[in-house]
Design a protein around this motif. Sequence first.
Motif, PDB file in Angstrom:
ATOM      1  N   LEU A  21       0.851  -1.175   0.000  1.00 24.29           N
ATOM      2  CA  LEU A  21       0.000   0.000   0.000  1.00 24.29           C
ATOM      3  C   LEU A  21       0.888   1.226   0.000  1.00 24.29           C
ATOM      4  O   LEU A  21       1.945   1.229   0.614  1.00 24.29           O
ATOM      5  N   ILE A  22       0.452   2.259  -0.687  1.00 23.87           N
ATOM      6  CA  ILE A  22       1.171   3.526  -0.697  1.00 23.87           C
ATOM      7  C   ILE A  22       0.231   4.607  -0.181  1.00 23.87           C
ATOM      8  O   ILE A  22      -0.904   4.716  -0.631  1.00 23.87           O
ATOM      9  N   HIS A  23       0.699   5.393   0.774  1.00 22.30           N
ATOM     10  CA  HIS A  23      -0.090   6.494   1.320  1.00 22.30           C
ATOM     11  C   HIS A  23       0.701   7.776   1.089  1.00 22.30           C
ATOM     12  O   HIS A  23       1.834   7.898   1.562  1.00 22.30           O
ATOM     13  N   ILE A  24       0.137   8.715   0.342  1.00 22.44           N
ATOM     14  CA  ILE A  24       0.812   9.968   0.023  1.00 22.44           C
ATOM     15  C   ILE A  24       0.345  11.059   0.998  1.00 22.44           C
ATOM     16  O   ILE A  24      -0.837  11.179   1.278  1.00 22.44           O
ATOM     17  N   PHE A  25       1.301  11.856   1.478  1.00 22.29           N
ATOM     18  CA  PHE A  25       1.034  12.901   2.459  1.00 22.29           C
ATOM     19  C   PHE A  25       1.146  14.278   1.821  1.00 22.29           C
ATOM     20  O   PHE A  25       1.864  14.474   0.849  1.00 22.29           O
ATOM     21  N   ASP A  26       0.465  15.249   2.422  1.00 18.44           N
ATOM     22  CA  ASP A  26       0.613  16.634   2.013  1.00 18.44           C
ATOM     23  C   ASP A  26       1.984  17.141   2.446  1.00 18.44           C
ATOM     24  O   ASP A  26       2.601  16.604   3.371  1.00 18.44           O
ATOM     25  N   THR A  27       2.441  18.215   1.809  1.00 14.93           N
ATOM     26  CA  THR A  27       3.729  18.822   2.133  1.00 14.93           C
ATOM     27  C   THR A  27       3.801  19.189   3.615  1.00 14.93           C
ATOM     28  O   THR A  27       2.869  19.803   4.148  1.00 14.93           O
ATOM     29  N   ALA A  28       4.877  18.774   4.253  1.00 13.48           N
ATOM     30  CA  ALA A  28       5.175  19.093   5.655  1.00 13.48           C
ATOM     31  C   ALA A  28       4.142  18.550   6.645  1.00 13.48           C
ATOM     32  O   ALA A  28       4.097  18.981   7.788  1.00 13.48           O
ATOM     33  N   LYS A  29       3.336  17.588   6.247  1.00  7.79           N
ATOM     34  CA  LYS A  29       2.307  17.013   7.118  1.00  7.79           C
ATOM     35  C   LYS A  29       2.630  15.559   7.439  1.00  7.79           C
ATOM     36  O   LYS A  29       3.224  14.848   6.634  1.00  7.79           O
ATOM     37  N   THR A  30       2.205  15.126   8.625  1.00 11.05           N
ATOM     38  CA  THR A  30       2.417  13.739   9.034  1.00 11.05           C
ATOM     39  C   THR A  30       1.118  13.035   9.412  1.00 11.05           C
ATOM     40  O   THR A  30       1.135  11.863   9.739  1.00 11.05           O
ATOM     41  N   ASN A  31       0.006  13.764   9.363  1.00  9.66           N
ATOM     42  CA  ASN A  31      -1.262  13.173   9.791  1.00  9.66           C
ATOM     43  C   ASN A  31      -1.872  12.320   8.687  1.00  9.66           C
ATOM     44  O   ASN A  31      -1.778  12.630   7.501  1.00  9.66           O
ATOM     45  N   LEU A  32      -2.513  11.238   9.105  1.00  8.58           N
ATOM     46  CA  LEU A  32      -3.201  10.353   8.174  1.00  8.58           C
ATOM     47  C   LEU A  32      -4.557  10.944   7.814  1.00  8.58           C
ATOM     48  O   LEU A  32      -5.144  11.700   8.590  1.00  8.58           O
ATOM     49  N   ALA A  33      -5.053  10.558   6.668  1.00  7.36           N
ATOM     50  CA  ALA A  33      -6.384  10.991   6.237  1.00  7.36           C
ATOM     51  C   ALA A  33      -7.442  10.384   7.165  1.00  7.36           C
ATOM     52  O   ALA A  33      -7.197   9.379   7.840  1.00  7.36           O
ATOM     53  N   ASN A  34      -8.611  10.987   7.190  1.00 13.97           N
ATOM     54  CA  ASN A  34      -9.695  10.487   8.038  1.00 13.97           C
ATOM     55  C   ASN A  34     -10.098   9.061   7.690  1.00 13.97           C
ATOM     56  O   ASN A  34     -10.584   8.328   8.548  1.00 13.97           O
ATOM     57  N   ASP A  35      -9.910   8.669   6.440  1.00 17.23           N
ATOM     58  CA  ASP A  35     -10.301   7.323   6.023  1.00 17.23           C
ATOM     59  C   ASP A  35      -9.122   6.346   6.021  1.00 17.23           C
ATOM     60  O   ASP A  35      -9.148   5.320   5.354  1.00 17.23           O
ATOM     61  N   ALA A  36      -8.088   6.650   6.813  1.00 18.43           N
ATOM     62  CA  ALA A  36      -6.893   5.800   6.842  1.00 18.43           C
ATOM     63  C   ALA A  36      -7.212   4.376   7.274  1.00 18.43           C
ATOM     64  O   ALA A  36      -6.606   3.427   6.780  1.00 18.43           O
ATOM     65  N   ASP A  37      -8.183   4.215   8.183  1.00 23.10           N
ATOM     66  CA  ASP A  37      -8.555   2.859   8.608  1.00 23.10           C
ATOM     67  C   ASP A  37      -9.029   2.022   7.424  1.00 23.10           C
ATOM     68  O   ASP A  37      -8.683   0.849   7.307  1.00 23.10           O
ATOM     69  N   GLN A  38      -9.811   2.630   6.544  1.00 21.07           N
ATOM     70  CA  GLN A  38     -10.281   1.923   5.356  1.00 21.07           C
ATOM     71  C   GLN A  38      -9.132   1.655   4.400  1.00 21.07           C
ATOM     72  O   GLN A  38      -9.071   0.598   3.779  1.00 21.07           O
TER      73      GLN A  38
END
Length: 120
Positions: A21-38
């Motif tokens: 799985l690949i998860h892309i982040f916004d610039t300078a951010k470390t928080n996961l998206a709200n739907d990260a569990d899915q």
Amino acid sequence: MAQEIKTRLFLRRYWVYNLSLIHIFDTAKTNLANDADQTLAPIVEWLKANANAKAVISGFHDPRGNQAVNEGLAKNRAKAVRDALKAAGIDEARIEMRKPVSTEGGGDLAEARRVEVTVE
């Protein structure tokens, strides 16, 4: 938050399956998206169904800016994914963290700001 999921199951040597799985982040951010569990659900399901499998987490960052800051971002992004796996019931002993890597991301710097999770 831009997010791309590339979930692929393919045959490897010795008939072992690999799910990534690949998860892309916004610039300078470390928080996961709200739907990260899915997003992480296929990884979690595979790990729960395969007790000998482990998750390998690799953080990546783009080459712009301060190298030490970027490595810290990549590491914290990888930790966010690790923490989500732990919250989903995956034992930390089954999660391997790899050193942050600088990459161009195939020409798109957004692709460089990612965490890859591979199940081995």
